[in-house]
Enzyme design. Structure first.
Site, PDB file in Angstrom:
ATOM      1  N   GLU A  25      -0.624  -9.451  -1.447  1.00  0.00           N
ATOM      2  CA  GLU A  25      -2.063  -9.721  -1.329  1.00  0.00           C
ATOM      3  C   GLU A  25      -2.727  -9.733  -2.710  1.00  0.00           C
ATOM      4  OE1 GLU A  25      -3.048  -8.272   3.182  1.00  0.00           O
ATOM      5  OE2 GLU A  25      -2.562  -6.698   1.757  1.00  0.00           O
ATOM      6  N   GLU A  66       4.053  -5.629   6.959  1.00  0.00           N
ATOM      7  CA  GLU A  66       3.204  -4.625   7.604  1.00  0.00           C
ATOM      8  C   GLU A  66       3.512  -4.444   9.085  1.00  0.00           C
ATOM      9  OE1 GLU A  66       2.196  -6.807   5.381  1.00  0.00           O
ATOM     10  OE2 GLU A  66       0.643  -5.994   4.073  1.00  0.00           O
ATOM     11  N   ALA A  76       0.850  -1.190   0.000  1.00  0.00           N
ATOM     12  CA  ALA A  76       0.000   0.000   0.000  1.00  0.00           C
ATOM     13  C   ALA A  76       0.887   1.240   0.000  1.00  0.00           C
ATOM     14  CB  ALA A  76      -0.867  -0.017   1.257  1.00  0.00           C
TER      15      ALA A  76
HETATM   16  N1  3HC Z   1       4.587   3.473  -0.030  1.00  0.00           N
HETATM   17  C1  3HC Z   1       5.079   4.680  -0.393  1.00  0.00           C
HETATM   18  N2  3HC Z   1       6.393   4.920  -0.575  1.00  0.00           N
HETATM   19  C2  3HC Z   1       7.224   3.900  -0.385  1.00  0.00           C
HETATM   20  C3  3HC Z   1       6.797   2.626   0.003  1.00  0.00           C
HETATM   21  C4  3HC Z   1       5.401   2.424   0.176  1.00  0.00           C
HETATM   22  N3  3HC Z   1       4.893   1.235   0.526  1.00  0.00           N
HETATM   23  N4  3HC Z   1       7.870   1.825   0.134  1.00  0.00           N
HETATM   24  C5  3HC Z   1       8.946   2.573  -0.168  1.00  0.00           C
HETATM   25  N5  3HC Z   1       8.563   3.822  -0.479  1.00  0.00           N
HETATM   26  C6  3HC Z   1       9.414   4.935  -0.900  1.00  0.00           C
HETATM   27  C7  3HC Z   1      10.451   5.307   0.153  1.00  0.00           C
HETATM   28  O1  3HC Z   1       9.902   6.181   1.113  1.00  0.00           O
HETATM   29  C8  3HC Z   1      11.506   5.958  -0.715  1.00  0.00           C
HETATM   30  O2  3HC Z   1      11.043   7.242  -1.044  1.00  0.00           O
HETATM   31  P1  3HC Z   1      12.054   8.457  -1.229  1.00  0.00           P
HETATM   32  O3  3HC Z   1      12.984   8.038  -2.320  1.00  0.00           O
HETATM   33  O4  3HC Z   1      11.183   9.603  -1.546  1.00  0.00           O
HETATM   34  O5  3HC Z   1      12.744   8.580   0.091  1.00  0.00           O
HETATM   35  C9  3HC Z   1      11.470   5.123  -1.986  1.00  0.00           C
HETATM   36  O6  3HC Z   1      10.198   4.469  -1.982  1.00  0.00           O
HETATM   37  C10 3HC Z   1      12.541   4.086  -2.093  1.00  0.00           C
HETATM   38  O7  3HC Z   1      12.512   3.304  -0.895  1.00  0.00           O
HETATM   39  P2  3HC Z   1      13.852   2.669  -0.302  1.00  0.00           P
HETATM   40  O8  3HC Z   1      14.870   3.725  -0.144  1.00  0.00           O
HETATM   41  O9  3HC Z   1      13.455   1.893   0.891  1.00  0.00           O
HETATM   42  O10 3HC Z   1      14.283   1.717  -1.513  1.00  0.00           O
HETATM   43  P3  3HC Z   1      14.967   0.290  -1.457  1.00  0.00           P
HETATM   44  O11 3HC Z   1      15.179  -0.089  -2.862  1.00  0.00           O
HETATM   45  O12 3HC Z   1      16.111   0.292  -0.512  1.00  0.00           O
HETATM   46  O13 3HC Z   1      13.856  -0.685  -0.811  1.00  0.00           O
HETATM   47  C11 3HC Z   1      11.657  -1.653  -0.556  1.00  0.00           C
HETATM   48  C12 3HC Z   1      12.666  -0.935  -1.502  1.00  0.00           C
HETATM   49  C13 3HC Z   1      12.203  -3.038  -0.184  1.00  0.00           C
HETATM   50  C14 3HC Z   1      10.361  -1.800  -1.300  1.00  0.00           C
HETATM   51  C15 3HC Z   1      11.488  -0.810   0.734  1.00  0.00           C
HETATM   52  O14 3HC Z   1      11.211   0.525   0.361  1.00  0.00           O
HETATM   53  C16 3HC Z   1      10.390  -1.271   1.621  1.00  0.00           C
HETATM   54  O15 3HC Z   1      10.584  -2.169   2.422  1.00  0.00           O
HETATM   55  N6  3HC Z   1       9.217  -0.626   1.524  1.00  0.00           N
HETATM   56  C17 3HC Z   1       8.119  -0.857   2.435  1.00  0.00           C
HETATM   57  C18 3HC Z   1       7.345  -2.094   2.046  1.00  0.00           C
HETATM   58  C19 3HC Z   1       6.187  -2.289   2.975  1.00  0.00           C
HETATM   59  O16 3HC Z   1       6.292  -2.182   4.179  1.00  0.00           O
HETATM   60  N7  3HC Z   1       5.020  -2.641   2.398  1.00  0.00           N
HETATM   61  C20 3HC Z   1       3.831  -2.799   3.160  1.00  0.00           C
HETATM   62  C21 3HC Z   1       3.049  -1.517   3.143  1.00  0.00           C
HETATM   63  S1  3HC Z   1       1.618  -1.579   4.155  1.00  0.00           S
HETATM   64  C22 3HC Z   1       0.483  -2.496   3.277  1.00  0.00           C
HETATM   65  O17 3HC Z   1       0.786  -2.960   2.204  1.00  0.00           O
HETATM   66  C23 3HC Z   1      -0.882  -2.664   3.903  1.00  0.00           C
HETATM   67  C24 3HC Z   1      -1.708  -3.653   3.178  1.00  0.00           C
HETATM   68  O18 3HC Z   1      -1.611  -4.919   3.791  1.00  0.00           O
HETATM   69  C25 3HC Z   1      -3.191  -3.256   3.223  1.00  0.00           C
END
Ligand code: 3HC
Length: 709
Positions: A115, A135, A66
């Site tokens: 998902e 998450e 998300a």
């Molecule tokens: N939403 C919005 N922005 C996101 C994001 C997300 N889910 N994940 C990463 N970003 C953004 C970061 O803030 C960063 O932005 P910036 O360049 O402006 O600072 C950019 O993407 C790049 O992120 P990273 O520096 O972390 O890039 P990496 O290549 O090192 O890592 C990644 C990529 C493995 C995808 C890592 O960003 C990550 O772990 N992201 C979070 C993933 C996550 O937690 N997903 C679950 C979200 S909650 C959800 O899905 C709820 C659902 O169940 C309903």
């Protein structure tokens, strides 16, 4: 079907619609992309020419979940639940659709992304990509069916592990779990997905028996489920204290995983809503985003950091050996300098030992380890050998003259563009740089012990530090995988002074008759990894005492050494290193040091203090008020100006509980007017240590907060 979209790419190949998510930076499920995705799917379902649909992503991501920046904005659960409900309807429609749906997982497939993939009928993944439901790390639980579809696909034990830890697994492991149906080299991904589509359209595979929501064969029996959940709840009792999501995840398993999927996801949605609107989730999501923004400052915008390949490490002590680890592990060449061969040998041995964990866990092969030490690290006792390095990091004895002498020598040896980084934890960097012809090249690179493990790098700008030096240092910090937090020069810089401020209230409580053990306990309950006495024993009571004296000299009366601190220092029991400090370490577990107990009793007798009980609330309020006040003084003095960075530094440098978001988020939550009034009460009782900073008073009067919400 329509193929022109902004956030997705659509192509039709032999009757198969290939929809590629294309929403930088990580193909997150932002509203604008989801709207296009839904439109394209409905279009594909309606179009008679389309026999099957393949979902994939552009770049390094399938979908990374998300859009957390949007989740951060959600204020009310009731507002969000209908959205989640629609999402479930859409995923159910995906599963129920007679047109086969194949996920071609090209890259990070995380959270809401997994998902989506689990709502497909078939999953093909490229080798080596990350798959997971992270998450929980953001204070959330998988809210689009993840807690219910994953156990149905891979069984509860594996699903529980993935969901409660949030750890990514590689597609190889996902394949072995049965989460992924085919695993192929990246270049074969699309063709394999198209071939899978063909298997469905030719009747070899059917969609009806490939709906994850309707699979029950891997679900545990009621008894198995009960014992797994009980066991997990017991296992996480300590670790998950203060967090909400891990407990709600267990509730999802307990109340869900029935034969009625619709019921199960309604349970999940409700529990997801609880997490989403919680302070814990807001704090953890903010930390995630702020971590990525750390070190991006207006003053370095547009500057190109210098290329760094070879780094000189001066001093092979505890910090030096940890920093060598970081250099070697992150692809740098390193040259270690120390005063004699014996010191060098010790340094190299210590650096080798820092790799023990990686070797044991097979995160680094023995040959690769040996190669690093044979070919990437050299040693010398001659500063003249530093002529070809790109950066110097110094961690020699904390003596200004010695350090200045080394830097002056290096100035005539190193290239003019080489950054000089000092790891001093106490000396003024502005003064240290004053002996250089170009003081702009000097900066503080403050690592935390153990350097190879602690995530924070505190970067200290002296008065003369140039923007270019700063840009290079931040980029280097990122290259060694640290969170770079930039602060100004001043006693204790930011982290040590902030931690001192947070823990420094303890002596006033003890001097007021409150038992030290209850202060320790209250801080542990608050979520700090240790209480003030244990911390002092670890850092050294003598060190703290000298820091206290320096603060009093440089910052004034407010920091005067407390008479009880003086009395305890005079005992000569300086902590763990002398076998006893506040605690006596000759016993296991350690017990209160009788000499300190006696000194405190004498202080009580001399000052007519009656021992008394203090509530946890009283203790925490005093300690936190003192800490928040210190933060405000530092902002006022220009040491720091970014609350988000300050909070990150406390979380990553001191173990301040992440779920509380940091000291300034805590202050905002408490209310700055409340903080000021607490401080005024404490000032009246205990004196100027608690005098509220003018900045805090002004902010409180204007109804301001440290963060804008
Ligand atoms: N939403 C919005 N922005 C996101 C994001 C997300 N889910 N994940 C990463 N970003 C953004 C970061 O803030 C960063 O932005 P910036 O360049 O402006 O600072 C950019 O993407 C790049 O992120 P990273 O520096 O972390 O890039 P990496 O290549 O090192 O890592 C990644 C990529 C493995 C995808 C890592 O960003 C990550 O772990 N992201 C979070 C993933 C996550 O937690 N997903 C679950 C979200 S909650 C959800 O899905 C709820 C659902 O169940 C309903």
């Amino acid at each position: 079907m329509k193929t022109e979209y902004e956030w997705i790419k659509v192509e039709v190949k032999d009757g198969v619609a290939v929809i590629a998510f294309n929403n930088p930076p990580v193909n997150q499920l932002s509203e604008h992309m989801v709207l296009e995705f839904v439109e394209a799917m409905q279009d594909a379902w309606a179009d008679e020419e389309i026999k099957a649909i393949v979902l994939t992503g552009t770049g390094k991501n399938f979908i990374a979940g998300a859009d957390i920046t949007q989740l951060l904005q959600v204020k009310s659960k009731e507002e969000f639940l209908p959205f989640l409900q629609k999402n479930h309807e859409f995923h159910n429609a995906m599963e129920l659709s007679p047109k086969p749906l194949i996920a071609a997982i090209n890259g990070n497939c995380l959270g809401g992304g997994l998902e989506v993939a689990m709502a497909c009928h078939y999953r093909v993944a490229a080798q080596g990509v990350n798959i997971g439901l992270p998450e929980v790390k953001l204070g959330l639980l998988p809210g689009a069916g993840g807690t219910q579809r994953l156990p149905r696909l891979i069984g509860l034990p594996n699903a529980m592990e993935m969901i409660t830890t949030g750890k990514f697994i590689k597609s190889e492991k996902a394949f072995s779990y049965g989460l992924v149906d085919e695993l192929v080299p990246a270049e074969e991904l699309l063709d394999t997905a198209l071939a899978a589509a063909e298997k469905f359209t030719s009747g070899q595979l059917g969609t009806a028996n490939r709906m994850a929501s309707q699979r029950f064969d891997r679900l545990p029996s009621a008894a198995e489920k009960k014992s797994l959940i009980e066991f997990s709840r017991a296992m996480m009792a300590d670790k998950a204290k203060g967090y909400i999501a891990p407990w709600k995840i267990m509730d999802c398993f307990e109340k869900g995983l029935t034969t009625d999927y619709q019921h199960d996801v309604e349970v999940e949605a409700d529990l997801f809503g609880d997490c989403l609107v919680s302070d814990v989730a807001k704090n953890l999501i903010s930390i995630f985003l702020n971590e990525r923004a750390a070190g991006r400052l207006p003053r370095t915008k547009g500057l190109e950091p210098a290329q760094i390949k070879k780094v000189a490490m001066l001093g092979g002590g505890v910090m030096g050996s940890g920093i060598i680890h970081l250099l070697l592990a992150n692809g740098f060449e390193a040259v270690l300098w120390d005063i004699n061969d014996e010191a060098l040998d010790k340094g190299v041995e210590a650096a080798k030992k820092t790799f023990a964990y990686k070797l044991k866990k097979k995160k680094l092969a023995k040959d690769a380890f040996e190669d690093l030490f044979a070919n990437k690290l050299s040693t010398t006792t001659d500063l003249a050998d530093m002529g070809d390095v790109d950066l110097v990091i110094e961690a020699v004895v904390e003596n200004m003259e010695i350090k200045q002498d080394i830097w002056q020598k290096l100035e005539s040896i190193c290239r003019d563009d080489v950054v000089f980084g000092t790891n001093t934890s106490a000396l003024p960097i502005t003064d240290m740089a004053s002996v250089l012809k170009d003081p702009g090249r000097m900066i503080g690179l403050h690592f935390f012990n153990p350097a190879e493990r602690m995530p924070l790098l505190e970067i200290i700008c002296a008065q003369q530090t140039s923007d270019q030096t700063l840009a290079t240092s931040v980029s280097f910090g990122r290259a060694i995988k640290k969170v770079p937090v930039v602060v100004g020069d001043g006693p204790g810089f930011y982290v040590s002074r902030q931690l001192g401020g947070l823990m420094g209230g303890a002596v006033f409580l003890t001097a007021d008759g409150v038992d030290g053990a209850s202060v320790e306990q209250a801080m542990l309950e608050f979520g700090m990894p240790m209480g003030p006495a244990t911390l002092a024993d670890l850092t050294g009571i003598d060190i703290n005492y000298h820091v206290n004296q320096t603060f009093a000299k440089r910052l004034g009366e407010r920091y005067a050494v407390h008479p009880l601190t003086e009395a305890i220092y005079q005992l000569g029991d300086y902590g763990r290193k002398t076998g006893a400090g506040y605690l006596d370490y000759s016993q296991d577990p350690p017990v209160p040091n009788p000499r300190v107990v006696e000194a405190v009793a004498k202080y009580y007798a001399d000052n007519n203090v009656e021992p008394r009980q203090a509530s946890q609330e009283e203790i925490i309020d005093l300690m936190l008020a003192c800490g928040i006040n210190e933060a405000a003084y530092m902002i006022q003095e220009g040491i720091c100006d970014r609350p988000a960075d300050m909070d990150l530094a406390m979380v990553y440098g001191t173990g301040f509980p992440p779920y509380r978001g940091g000291i300034l988020r805590y202050a905002d939550k408490w209310g700055l007017d409340q903080v000021v009034s607490a401080l005024e009460g404490l000032e009246a009782k205990y004196g100027p240590r608690f005098t509220p900073a003018q900045l805090l008073k002004d902010m409180a009067a204007e109804g301001k907060t440290f963060y804008s919400y």
